[in-house]
Design a protein around this motif. Structure first.
Motif, PDB file in Angstrom:
ATOM      1  N   ARG A 118       0.850  -1.186   0.000  1.00  0.00           N
ATOM      2  CA  ARG A 118       0.000   0.000   0.000  1.00  0.00           C
ATOM      3  C   ARG A 118       0.893   1.245   0.000  1.00  0.00           C
ATOM      4  N   THR A 119       0.409   2.311  -0.594  1.00  0.00           N
ATOM      5  CA  THR A 119       1.189   3.539  -0.708  1.00  0.00           C
ATOM      6  C   THR A 119       1.677   4.017   0.663  1.00  0.00           C
ATOM      7  N   ARG A 120       2.977   4.231   0.758  1.00  0.00           N
ATOM      8  CA  ARG A 120       3.645   4.726   1.978  1.00  0.00           C
ATOM      9  C   ARG A 120       3.379   3.823   3.192  1.00  0.00           C
ATOM     10  N   ARG A 121       3.225   2.526   2.921  1.00  0.00           N
ATOM     11  CA  ARG A 121       2.982   1.592   4.016  1.00  0.00           C
ATOM     12  C   ARG A 121       3.992   0.446   4.008  1.00  0.00           C
ATOM     13  N   TYR A 122       5.224   0.733   3.549  1.00  0.00           N
ATOM     14  CA  TYR A 122       6.249  -0.301   3.610  1.00  0.00           C
ATOM     15  C   TYR A 122       7.615   0.366   3.535  1.00  0.00           C
ATOM     16  N   ALA A 166      -4.018  -3.708   8.906  1.00  0.00           N
ATOM     17  CA  ALA A 166      -4.145  -4.354   7.609  1.00  0.00           C
ATOM     18  C   ALA A 166      -4.023  -3.318   6.497  1.00  0.00           C
ATOM     19  N   CYS A 167      -3.463  -3.735   5.366  1.00  0.00           N
ATOM     20  CA  CYS A 167      -3.226  -2.819   4.254  1.00  0.00           C
ATOM     21  C   CYS A 167      -4.319  -2.828   3.195  1.00  0.00           C
ATOM     22  N   TRP A 168      -5.107  -3.910   3.104  1.00  0.00           N
ATOM     23  CA  TRP A 168      -6.009  -4.077   1.970  1.00  0.00           C
ATOM     24  C   TRP A 168      -7.400  -4.492   2.413  1.00  0.00           C
TER      25      TRP A 168
END
Length: 363
Positions: A118-122, A166-168
């Motif tokens: 996810r955008t800016r999540r890693y 959670a990312c999604w």
């Protein structure tokens, strides 16, 4: 071996957890269990033999800052090879390492393409960073680029919440995993916490990396669906240090990471006891060095696996799971020779006496 030389290995050849042979031959780079007719130039080696070890979560071509050059990638692969790791599932890398396939002296790599996050999540420079509406398209693309695997980032810290999240959404996961499956690929996901796991299970995930968030309620579902886990316990050992660095800014996240670390052995042990498939992975190539496969096997013993079960998680069982042969007649001769029985003491994995890759002694 090649060049007319035949390698003869005597001792105890651990073909499987319940099958031991007294010898094998390496002829034209392949395994044979009968002396080849007319063999004259024979090199004999004595010891305990395992199939080439598997690191099912490893990142060749990656360091803490992103993709590395070919020279660094080569050093990483050589380090793994010298540790006895001859088959790697590369669980996400932004680097193009296809050139390694042309090298007969480097481990075979099964690639999962590039991480999808996810955008800016890693971690910066690691992943395709996208939004849910693009997830299926990227999953299909990485399935075509990889070697039968796709790697999602299932959870990561949400800075607004101050904790893992959670990312999604579930519908995006279901569409993406179906798209990868349609391309013939299996899907795995990075997950530390429990929150993302129910949606991933419902979507048909094939494997979970780290899996520190497994709960008593989720473990039976993992076992029933045969969803594998790769715990990377040598990486989980870094959680207290990470938590200490986040205490001031993200105290809830830091406390969560400490709890996951504290129960890591119980989590893996409960999953294994319930019948969840467990495989060895080190997470080398990010912040961790390569060549840690022996240390990860030893960690699985602390989680309650027997020595033979832990060895299977990096040899017989892992190769079967990844669809690669072990020590079978006619298979490529990828094997490691040890001075002592690794079933009696897995610490001998840290000191291979001979590594044979595609029929050639290396290192």
């Amino acid at each position: 071996m090649t060049d007319g030389v035949v390698l003869h290995i005597k001792g105890r050849v651990l073909v499987g957890p319940d099958e031991v042979r007294d010898e094998l031959w390496v002829v034209d780079g392949r395994v044979a269990f009968e002396r080849p007719a007319g063999a004259r130039d024979v090199r004999t080696v004595t010891g305990w033999v395992l199939p080439g070890l598997v690191d099912a979560h490893c990142h060749v071509g990656l360091d803490a800052h992103g993709a590395v050059d070919e020279a660094t990638s080569e050093k990483q692969a050589v380090t793994d090879r010298e540790a006895g790791t001859l088959l790697i599932r590369d669980a996400g890398s932004p680097a193009d390492t296809r050139w390694i396939d042309e090298r007969e002296d480097l481990p075979k790599i099964i690639r999962a393409g590039r991480h999808i996050a996810r955008t800016r999540r890693y971690i910066r420079n690691y992943a395709h960073e996208i939004e849910p509406g693009d997830l299926a398209a990227y999953a299909a693309r990485e399935a075509r680029r990889g070697d039968g695997w796709v790697k999602l980032v299932g959870d990561w810290i949400d800075r607004d919440r101050g904790d893992l999240a959670a990312c999604w959404p579930g519908d995006a996961l279901a569409e993406a995993i179906a798209a990868a499956h349609a391309e013939g690929a299996r899907v795995t996901a990075h997950c530390f916490a429990a929150e993302s796991l129910p949606d991933l299970l419902a979507a048909g995930i094939d494997c979970i990396e780290h899996a520190t968030g497994l709960t008593e309620e989720l473990i039976p579902q993992f076992a029933e669906r045969r969803v594998a886990i790769v715990p990377t316990l040598v990486n989980i050992a870094t959680f207290p240090g990470l938590a200490a660095g986040g205490d001031d800014k993200f105290p809830v996240w830091a406390a969560h990471m400490r709890r996951l670390h504290e129960r890591r052995y119980d989590t893996v042990g409960a999953a294994h006891e319930a019948g969840v498939p467990v495989y060895v992975g080190t997470d080398a190539g990010g912040s961790l060095p390569h060549g840690l496969v022996a240390a990860e096997v030893a960690e699985l013993l602390k989680a309650g696996l027997t020595a033979t079960e832990a060895l299977s998680a990096t040899s017989w069982g892992a190769r079967e799971w990844l669809g690669r042969p072990g020590l079978t007649e006619g298979a490529p001769a990828d094997l490691v020779v040890y001075a002592q029985d690794p079933r009696a003491d897995v610490r001998v994995l840290a000191d291979p006496q001979l590594v044979v890759l595609r029929g050639r002694p290396v290192g």
